[in-house]
Design a protein around this motif. Structure first.
Motif, PDB file in Angstrom:
ATOM      1  N   ALA A  68       0.827  -1.207   0.000  1.00 56.84           N
ATOM      2  CA  ALA A  68       0.000   0.000   0.000  1.00 56.84           C
ATOM      3  C   ALA A  68       0.861   1.256   0.000  1.00 56.84           C
ATOM      4  O   ALA A  68       0.612   2.201  -0.766  1.00 56.84           O
ATOM      5  CB  ALA A  68      -0.924  -0.003   1.217  1.00 56.84           C
ATOM      6  N   ILE A  69       1.874   1.273   0.840  1.00 53.44           N
ATOM      7  CA  ILE A  69       2.751   2.456   0.935  1.00 53.44           C
ATOM      8  C   ILE A  69       3.428   2.728  -0.404  1.00 53.44           C
ATOM      9  O   ILE A  69       3.510   3.882  -0.850  1.00 53.44           O
ATOM     10  CB  ILE A  69       3.793   2.237   2.056  1.00 53.44           C
ATOM     11  CG1 ILE A  69       3.089   2.211   3.422  1.00 53.44           C
ATOM     12  CG2 ILE A  69       4.853   3.331   2.018  1.00 53.44           C
ATOM     13  CD1 ILE A  69       4.000   1.818   4.566  1.00 53.44           C
ATOM     14  N   GLU A  70       3.901   1.673  -1.055  1.00 53.67           N
ATOM     15  CA  GLU A  70       4.568   1.838  -2.345  1.00 53.67           C
ATOM     16  C   GLU A  70       3.588   2.322  -3.405  1.00 53.67           C
ATOM     17  O   GLU A  70       3.909   3.192  -4.226  1.00 53.67           O
ATOM     18  CB  GLU A  70       5.201   0.507  -2.774  1.00 53.67           C
ATOM     19  CG  GLU A  70       6.020   0.599  -4.049  1.00 53.67           C
ATOM     20  CD  GLU A  70       7.217   1.532  -3.928  1.00 53.67           C
ATOM     21  OE1 GLU A  70       7.653   2.057  -4.975  1.00 53.67           O
ATOM     22  OE2 GLU A  70       7.705   1.752  -2.796  1.00 53.67           O
ATOM     23  N   PHE A  71       2.386   1.771  -3.400  1.00 50.39           N
ATOM     24  CA  PHE A  71       1.359   2.181  -4.363  1.00 50.39           C
ATOM     25  C   PHE A  71       0.998   3.645  -4.180  1.00 50.39           C
ATOM     26  O   PHE A  71       0.923   4.412  -5.149  1.00 50.39           O
ATOM     27  CB  PHE A  71       0.121   1.300  -4.201  1.00 50.39           C
ATOM     28  CG  PHE A  71      -1.036   1.691  -5.077  1.00 50.39           C
ATOM     29  CD1 PHE A  71      -1.119   1.236  -6.387  1.00 50.39           C
ATOM     30  CD2 PHE A  71      -2.048   2.517  -4.599  1.00 50.39           C
ATOM     31  CE1 PHE A  71      -2.189   1.593  -7.207  1.00 50.39           C
ATOM     32  CE2 PHE A  71      -3.120   2.879  -5.404  1.00 50.39           C
ATOM     33  CZ  PHE A  71      -3.186   2.418  -6.710  1.00 50.39           C
ATOM     34  N   TRP A  72       0.747   4.052  -2.919  1.00 54.18           N
ATOM     35  CA  TRP A  72       0.389   5.441  -2.657  1.00 54.18           C
ATOM     36  C   TRP A  72       1.526   6.381  -3.045  1.00 54.18           C
ATOM     37  O   TRP A  72       1.296   7.452  -3.605  1.00 54.18           O
ATOM     38  CB  TRP A  72       0.032   5.623  -1.177  1.00 54.18           C
ATOM     39  CG  TRP A  72      -1.198   4.876  -0.760  1.00 54.18           C
ATOM     40  CD1 TRP A  72      -2.231   4.481  -1.573  1.00 54.18           C
ATOM     41  CD2 TRP A  72      -1.529   4.424   0.552  1.00 54.18           C
ATOM     42  NE1 TRP A  72      -3.177   3.809  -0.832  1.00 54.18           N
ATOM     43  CE2 TRP A  72      -2.784   3.760   0.468  1.00 54.18           C
ATOM     44  CE3 TRP A  72      -0.901   4.510   1.797  1.00 54.18           C
ATOM     45  CZ2 TRP A  72      -3.406   3.200   1.581  1.00 54.18           C
ATOM     46  CZ3 TRP A  72      -1.514   3.949   2.907  1.00 54.18           C
ATOM     47  CH2 TRP A  72      -2.756   3.300   2.802  1.00 54.18           C
ATOM     48  N   LYS A  73       2.761   5.958  -2.766  1.00 57.83           N
ATOM     49  CA  LYS A  73       3.923   6.786  -3.093  1.00 57.83           C
ATOM     50  C   LYS A  73       4.012   7.036  -4.587  1.00 57.83           C
ATOM     51  O   LYS A  73       4.277   8.164  -5.032  1.00 57.83           O
ATOM     52  CB  LYS A  73       5.195   6.106  -2.583  1.00 57.83           C
ATOM     53  CG  LYS A  73       6.454   6.942  -2.736  1.00 57.83           C
ATOM     54  CD  LYS A  73       7.643   6.225  -2.103  1.00 57.83           C
ATOM     55  CE  LYS A  73       8.916   7.052  -2.233  1.00 57.83           C
ATOM     56  NZ  LYS A  73      10.070   6.351  -1.604  1.00 57.83           N
ATOM     57  N   LYS A  74       3.773   5.986  -5.371  1.00 55.14           N
ATOM     58  CA  LYS A  74       3.833   6.117  -6.828  1.00 55.14           C
ATOM     59  C   LYS A  74       2.712   6.993  -7.371  1.00 55.14           C
ATOM     60  O   LYS A  74       2.802   7.502  -8.493  1.00 55.14           O
ATOM     61  CB  LYS A  74       3.759   4.731  -7.474  1.00 55.14           C
ATOM     62  CG  LYS A  74       5.024   3.896  -7.304  1.00 55.14           C
ATOM     63  CD  LYS A  74       4.863   2.545  -7.969  1.00 55.14           C
ATOM     64  CE  LYS A  74       6.137   1.717  -7.835  1.00 55.14           C
ATOM     65  NZ  LYS A  74       5.988   0.370  -8.449  1.00 55.14           N
ATOM     66  N   ASN A  75       1.670   7.171  -6.570  1.00 57.79           N
ATOM     67  CA  ASN A  75       0.519   7.951  -7.017  1.00 57.79           C
ATOM     68  C   ASN A  75       0.377   9.276  -6.277  1.00 57.79           C
ATOM     69  O   ASN A  75      -0.729   9.821  -6.175  1.00 57.79           O
ATOM     70  CB  ASN A  75      -0.757   7.123  -6.865  1.00 57.79           C
ATOM     71  CG  ASN A  75      -0.868   6.021  -7.903  1.00 57.79           C
ATOM     72  OD1 ASN A  75      -1.339   6.244  -9.018  1.00 57.79           O
ATOM     73  ND2 ASN A  75      -0.418   4.825  -7.556  1.00 57.79           N
TER      74      ASN A  75
END
Length: 307
Positions: free
Chosen positions: A261-268
């Motif tokens: 989740a953290i990686e996904f949010w960071k990319k977005n």
């Protein structure tokens, strides 16, 4: 000076403790926990609640006025103290019952004042009070367990009418896929989905699914992660959150979904710290007891959600 007790009402449990109003710490020897049958009659539910609360009251042994703050799940009229549980498989025998008027009859002390705050909001307030997050102004607090809770805080104050926050300041009842978010981000979703995929039936919680550690475990957590990441992203962006707090039973399995989740949010576009609050119930107690902080109560009382 009024003494303040925090009470956390869960779907199958209740906890209670005296909270130090200076340090926001739970006072040793006053913390008690008990089970509750949320499908029982009003009388039995109140007896279960009071059995635990009275232990805390007895440990205080004071003739002073005692403020009792409740971290209470919805639907609930937080301003009036009236329960509105209906068609949600818990506490339905309390529907339209005034907790303020009726619970006091079961308590050992009658010199009490009762106040109520949504349990997710209590978690957010308590989680922020007990950690060094003073520089964080816009906080989203999330709990995932028997249900899905969320609160949005600006300068420690849960908001429900700010343009950047969702309606009513909560997420559990927001539309998602074929239902609402609570259908997808809760223990019952994990159990239902795992049993459907695996054909097994002896699964009673997320811990059981993790312990299975099979291909269905991986698939369930992958699906959960994809749903959770995509659902939360627009709310984090709209609110311009600078911190996310996560609590509830799901934190015991956080390594299976939170890094994704953290990686996904960071990319977005959401590159913010995410903090796990392991002792969610204690945070709920501390946040609920904070209702008796005069400054906090003065700012929040008129804006408490009605459901």
């Amino acid at each position: 000076m009024i003494k303040t007790v925090g009470v956390d009402i869960g779907g199958s449990h209740i906890t209670s403790a005296l909270v130090d109003d200076i340090t926001s710490n739970i006072v040793a020897g006053t913390y008690f926990r008990g089970t509750v049958n949320s499908k029982a009659s009003k009388d039995l539910i109140f007896k279960d609640w009071s059995r635990v609360i009275n232990k805390t009251l007895q440990s205080i042994n004071s003739n002073e006025t005692i403020g009792i703050g409740f971290a209470m799940p919805g639907p609930f009229q937080y301003k009036t103290g009236k329960a509105m549980f209906e068609k949600n498989d818990k506490y339905e025998s309390l529907y339209q019952v005034s907790i303020i008027d009726e619970l006091v009859d079961y308590l050992d002390s009658k010199n009490v004042v009762l106040r109520f705050l949504n349990d997710a909001a209590s978690f957010g307030v308590g989680g922020k009070l007990t950690n060094e997050f003073n520089d964080k102004k816009r906080v989203v607090a999330i709990t995932i367990g028997t249900g899905f809770g969320a609160s949005f805080l600006i300068d420690n104050l849960p908001v429900s009418d700010d343009y950047s926050a969702p309606v009513d300041g909560c997420l559990w009842n927001k539309e998602y896929k074929d239902g609402i978010s609570d259908d997808y981000f809760s223990t019952r979703w994990f159990i239902s989905r795992y049993c459907f995929l695996s054909g097994k039936s002896n699964i009673y919680g997320v811990k059981d699914i993790v312990n299975m550690n099979d291909k269905y475990t991986a698939q369930v957590f992958e699906e959960f992660s994809n749903n959770f990441n995509n659902f939360m992203l627009p709310y984090l962006l709209d609110f311009k959150a600078d911190l996310v707090l996560v609590g509830g039973n799901i934190t015991k399995s956080q390594e299976l979904f939170l890094p994704i989740a953290i990686e996904f949010w960071k990319k977005n576009g959401v590159d913010i710290p995410v903090k796990i609050i392991q002792k969610s119930e204690e945070a709920n107690l501390i946040g609920a007891a904070y209702l008796f902080n005069d400054a906090f109560w003065g700012r929040i009382k008129d804006g408490l959600p009605s459901v």
